[in-house]
Design an enzyme around this catalytic site. Structure first.
Site, PDB file in Angstrom:
ATOM      1  N   GLU A  88      -7.020 -10.704 -10.774  1.00 40.13           N
ATOM      2  CA  GLU A  88      -8.480 -10.835 -10.894  1.00 40.13           C
ATOM      3  C   GLU A  88      -8.953 -11.964 -11.810  1.00 40.13           C
ATOM      4  O   GLU A  88      -9.921 -11.791 -12.554  1.00 40.13           O
ATOM      5  CB  GLU A  88      -9.073  -9.491 -11.370  1.00 40.13           C
ATOM      6  CG  GLU A  88      -8.794  -8.367 -10.390  1.00 40.13           C
ATOM      7  CD  GLU A  88      -9.185  -6.989 -10.912  1.00 40.13           C
ATOM      8  OE1 GLU A  88      -9.632  -6.180 -10.099  1.00 40.13           O
ATOM      9  OE2 GLU A  88      -9.037  -6.723 -12.120  1.00 40.13           O
TER      10      GLU A  88
HETATM   11  C1  TNX Z   1      -8.106  -3.121 -10.688  1.00 36.82           C
HETATM   12  S1  TNX Z   1      -5.242  -3.097 -10.271  1.00 36.82           S
HETATM   13  C2  TNX Z   1      -7.495  -3.680 -11.796  1.00 36.82           C
HETATM   14  C3  TNX Z   1      -7.733  -3.112 -13.120  1.00 36.82           C
HETATM   15  C4  TNX Z   1      -8.681  -1.948 -13.078  1.00 36.82           C
HETATM   16  C5  TNX Z   1      -8.370  -1.091 -11.872  1.00 36.82           C
HETATM   17  C6  TNX Z   1      -9.186   0.145 -11.797  1.00 36.82           C
HETATM   18  C7  TNX Z   1      -5.354  -4.364 -11.128  1.00 36.82           C
HETATM   19  C8  TNX Z   1      -4.199  -5.207 -11.210  1.00 36.82           C
HETATM   20  N1  TNX Z   1      -6.521  -4.633 -11.730  1.00 36.82           N
HETATM   21  O1  TNX Z   1      -8.221  -4.111 -13.990  1.00 36.82           O
HETATM   22  O2  TNX Z   1      -8.514  -1.205 -14.242  1.00 36.82           O
HETATM   23  O3  TNX Z   1      -8.587  -1.855 -10.714  1.00 36.82           O
HETATM   24  O4  TNX Z   1      -8.730   0.991 -10.779  1.00 36.82           O
END
Ligand code: TNX
Length: 541
Positions: free
Chosen positions: A330
């Protein structure tokens, strides 16, 4: 409308029957995760006598497992259970833990045989012995979990078990950034993993809301960056000594810690501590919300790579395990080409430290580096970019968001969690096959699975356990048991028998409606009646 006197009497009678009826005896097959092969012999049950001895091969690591077994059994049985290093070739009663050359057993497998004369466990490694001890624990009555002596017949069901894991990588992740969890909570989580033969604990140590590991060369990371968490609480961080303690406790339970420093995104807490790493060199305000994707360390600034090398260097020294997790998810504000070059450089830093890199599957487009592992958290089963990275040599750990994300709610009316990847009830956690989950990825590329617990909405140890139990054992069975043993109808029965064990261990689990939990079992009567053990934990629903 009130119930009639007759209905009330019937309810009272059922409750009384549940209290009086002895719990069903444990059968040899009642183990989670399901062992590879179970051959019961109902004529060969073994009654553990008060003078039983634990005999162990004369090897320090094996003896340590013998001591762990004794420590596990002494509180509830009240037996002395001395441990000796004189295991012989012929069974001599008691419990024998023996190292053997049996190549079939691999690095983690074991054989366990219960006869009227005693229990014999064999493995090639102390790790195999340790897993066998977890099985043995489950074969004793649930009262074995009691912290004080219980009047009980300590019978083990007769027969033999051959057991080996399907995957080498079997893990769970705890996000200690969104909410901070003290060392004691992490140690207890390690106990839970060990119980179900999981062998990796991934710690998500850094994120926008808090930096949780002390770094000597960049001290403000923990002191300043660690002082926040979701919702405005005080946060916290692990000192180097804390982290060493976690890692050592895990190692003693045959669990390897995989630390994660999430880069280049999810770094607001680091930028609060060191604004020089921010693209505009300005400190952002501390963040205690739950959005993602807005922060990043500046990939165009050489100072950023000093920071990465220093942080990962210190972490590598503190971490005996082979892996360093660099996050990579992300980073929405970093252009794709800049992001790929950044990841490639960080991968080289990790390799230079002698460690193997793990990253969320977003790092897939970056060039391959020896041994690299992608942690896949998608929800679709079709991901050409990840499949391409696998063709270039990457290996996968699967954490499908819609099956393995322990921060998803069980059902619309369970109190904690998200639902962006759907609701995950126990059948959904159980009903998938890591062997063919991702299109275009051969079964051999899958190293195993991991269940992440993100903690935006999870704030206490009790809440952690509510989210883990009973889904974590479902994930553990997928990771450990051969596919041929995969059977929901059988699993739910075996799982149900664990409810009383969790209650005895003070674990506040979710009484999922898909599982035929026994009526709340009779509370074991403590022999030396300490009043604080006379009730079961109240968090059951
Ligand atoms: C996505 S899964 C994220 C996290 C959040 C999560 C909540 C991932 C690698 N990144 O930053 O906590 O969703 O479900």
């Amino acid at each position: 409308m009130g119930r009639t006197a007759g209905e009330l009497a019937a309810v009272a009678q059922r409750q009384a029957a549940a209290l009086i009826a002895p719990p069903a005896p444990v059968r040899l097959g009642d183990v989670v995760p399901a062992p590879e092969r179970v051959e019961p012999d109902t004529t060969a049950d073994y009654l553990l006598p008060a003078d039983a001895v634990i005999r162990v091969s004369a090897d320090p690591a094996a003896l340590a497992v013998g001591e762990q077994l004794a420590a596990l059994l002494r509180p509830a049985t009240g037996y002395p259970l001395p441990v000796t290093d004189t295991v012989g070739a012929t069974p001599t009663g008691g419990i024998a833990l023996q190292l053997t050359d049996d190549a079939d057993l691999g690095a983690e497998g074991y054989r366990l045989a219960v006869t009227t004369g005693g229990v014999r466990i064999r493995a090639r490694t102390a790790t195999g012995l340790f897993h066998a001890v977890q099985t043995l624990r489950q074969l004793l009555p649930p009262a074995v979990e009691s912290g004080t002596p219980v009047a009980e017949r300590w019978v083990l069901p007769g027969g033999s078990i051959l057991d080996r894991p399907r995957y080498p990588h079997r893990g769970a992740m705890l996000d200690v950034s969104r909410h901070f969890f003290p060392v004691a909570d992490v140690l207890r989580l390690i106990d839970h993993l060990a119980r179900y033969k999981l062998n990796r604990l991934h710690l998500h140590l850094t994120d926008d809301q808090g930096w949780r590991i002390a770094v000597d060369s960049w001290p403000r990371l923990a002191v300043v960056g660690g002082a926040t968490e979701v919702g405005g609480g005080p946060g916290g961080h692990y000192t180097r000594a804390d982290y060493r303690r976690i890692v050592a406790y895990a190692a003693a339970r045959h669990v390897t810690v995989i630390p994660e420093v999430d880069l280049p995104g999810h770094t607001n807490a680091a930028l609060v501590a060191y604004p020089e790493l921010a693209p505009d060199h300005t400190a952002p305000p501390p963040y205690t919300g739950t959005e993602v994707g807005f922060s990043y360390v500046d990939p165009a600034n050489e100072r950023t790579y000093d920071f990465v090398a220093d942080v990962l260097g210190e972490l590598a020294t503190l971490t005996p395990g082979q892996w360093l997790h660099i996050g990579g998810d992300e980073a929405f504000k970093v252009p794709a080409d800049v992001y790929a070059r950044f990841v490639e450089r960080v991968q080289r830093i990790v390799a230079g430290l002698g460690k193997t890199v793990v990253g969320w599957h977003q790092i897939a487009p970056a060039a391959h580096v020896d041994g690299r592992i992608l942690q896949w958290w998608g929800t679709s089963g079709d991901d050409p970019v990840t499949a391409d990275a696998v063709r270039r040599g990457a290996r996968l750990v699967l954490s499908p968001g819609n099956h393995a994300y322990l921060d998803m709610k069980y059902a619309p009316d369970t109190p904690i969690g998200h639902d962006w990847a759907g609701l995950i009830d126990v059948p959904r956690a159980y009903d998938w096959d890591p062997g063919d989950h991702l299109a275009g990825v051969p079964a051999e590329a899958v190293l195993g699975i991991e269940a992440p617990l993100w903690t935006e909405s999870v704030t206490t140890r009790a809440e952690v356990e509510f989210m883990l139990f009973p889904r974590l054992p479902a994930i553990a069975e997928l990771a450990w048991s051969p596919r041929s043993r995969h059977d929901w109808a059988d699993f739910r029965q075996r799982l149900a028998g664990h409810g009383p064990r969790w209650t005895a261990a003070g674990i506040a689990y979710h009484r999922a409606p898909e599982v035929p939990w026994p009526a709340q079992p009779p509370v074991p009567v403590p022999r030396s009646a300490p009043s604080d053990r006379s009730t079961t934990p109240s968090a059951q629903n």
